[in-house]
Design a protein around this motif. Structure first.
Motif, short mmCIF file in Angstrom:
data_model
loop_
_atom_site.label_atom_id
_atom_site.label_comp_id
_atom_site.label_asym_id
_atom_site.label_seq_id
_atom_site.Cartn_x
_atom_site.Cartn_y
_atom_site.Cartn_z
N GLN A 88 15.65 -2.91 -3.35
CA GLN A 88 15.96 -3.45 -2.04
C GLN A 88 14.70 -3.95 -1.34
O GLN A 88 13.59 -3.53 -1.67
CB GLN A 88 16.62 -2.38 -1.17
CG GLN A 88 17.91 -1.85 -1.73
CD GLN A 88 19.00 -2.91 -1.76
OE1 GLN A 88 19.10 -3.75 -0.89
NE2 GLN A 88 19.81 -2.88 -2.80
N GLY A 89 14.88 -4.80 -0.34
CA GLY A 89 13.77 -5.33 0.43
C GLY A 89 13.16 -4.28 1.32
O GLY A 89 13.85 -3.41 1.85
N GLY B 59 8.19 -6.98 0.23
CA GLY B 59 8.72 -7.38 -1.07
C GLY B 59 9.91 -6.51 -1.42
O GLY B 59 10.61 -6.01 -0.53
N LEU B 60 10.10 -6.32 -2.70
CA LEU B 60 11.19 -5.48 -3.19
C LEU B 60 10.62 -4.20 -3.78
O LEU B 60 9.55 -4.22 -4.39
CB LEU B 60 11.98 -6.21 -4.28
CG LEU B 60 12.66 -7.51 -3.85
CD1 LEU B 60 13.28 -8.19 -5.05
CD2 LEU B 60 13.72 -7.24 -2.80
N SER C 231 2.63 -10.95 0.98
CA SER C 231 3.36 -10.49 -0.19
C SER C 231 2.34 -9.99 -1.21
O SER C 231 1.15 -10.30 -1.10
CB SER C 231 4.19 -11.63 -0.78
OG SER C 231 3.34 -12.62 -1.32
N PRO C 232 2.76 -9.24 -2.23
CA PRO C 232 1.81 -8.78 -3.25
C PRO C 232 1.07 -9.94 -3.93
O PRO C 232 -0.12 -9.82 -4.23
CB PRO C 232 2.70 -8.02 -4.24
CG PRO C 232 3.83 -7.52 -3.40
CD PRO C 232 4.08 -8.62 -2.40
N THR D 236 6.99 -5.21 -5.15
CA THR D 236 6.78 -6.39 -5.97
C THR D 236 7.48 -7.60 -5.37
O THR D 236 8.42 -7.46 -4.61
CB THR D 236 7.28 -6.15 -7.41
OG1 THR D 236 6.99 -7.31 -8.20
CG2 THR D 236 8.78 -5.88 -7.45
N ASP D 237 6.97 -8.77 -5.72
CA ASP D 237 7.66 -10.01 -5.36
C ASP D 237 7.95 -10.81 -6.61
O ASP D 237 8.26 -11.99 -6.54
CB ASP D 237 6.84 -10.81 -4.35
CG ASP D 237 5.48 -11.23 -4.89
OD1 ASP D 237 5.17 -10.90 -6.05
OD2 ASP D 237 4.74 -11.89 -4.14
N GLY D 238 7.85 -10.17 -7.77
CA GLY D 238 8.11 -10.84 -9.02
C GLY D 238 6.84 -11.38 -9.66
O GLY D 238 6.77 -11.54 -10.86
#
Length: 151
Positions: free
Chosen positions: A99-100, A57-58, A38-39, A77-79
């Motif tokens: 979206q993913g 991620g998104l 993930s990021p 991004t993953d938040g």
């Protein structure tokens, strides 16, 4: 040589051939293995430029930029962290902001990601397991998955 010694020699030779075959297979496949990150994991652990990985991620809202029909850049991004992705090719029909997505490619020395494959979710209820796990770790996951909220 006794019968028992012949049998042991045969088993030993077969074991050596099997060991050599497994070694050759692993050596041949070492450059084909890609790991999912993930990021936030990339920001935390770091990835060497040129290393092949899967980034998931998104797609960040309002981050998709098209230079022409075949070239697009967007932010994953993953938040917790964000990574800019450049892709040359036709995006999947279900690719959209919010979206993913799972991209496969290599990190650049400037911290951006050069993707050669982009995979989008296939319906409104599906998200790749790795992406869902990463979002759960970041605290951006709802069990109902009607919406994923990013703070």
């Amino acid at each position: 040589m006794s019968r028992k010694q012949k049998r042991m020699m045969l088993i030993g030779a077969a074991g050596a051939v099997l060991f050599a075959a497994v070694g050759l297979i692993l050596f041949a496949l070492q450059n084909q293995i890609t790991f999912f990150m993930s990021p936030s994991e990339i920001a935390e652990k770091g990835v060497a430029p040129g290393q092949r990985i899967r980034l998931g991620g998104l797609v960040k809202e309002e981050s998709v930029e098209r230079t022409d029909k075949a070239h697009v850049s967007f932010v994953v991004t993953d938040g917790g962290s964000e990574i800019k992705v450049a892709y040359a090719g036709i995006l999947p029909d279900l690719f959209r902001e919010g979206q993913g997505v799972v991209t496969e490619g290599m990190m650049n020395s400037d911290g951006s990601f050069a993707a050669d494959t982009v995979l989008a979710k296939h319906d409104e209820n599906y998200m790749p397991r790795e992406v869902a796990d990463a979002l759960k770790e970041q605290g951006h996951w709802q069990d109902s998955y009607g919406k994923v909220e990013i703070n």
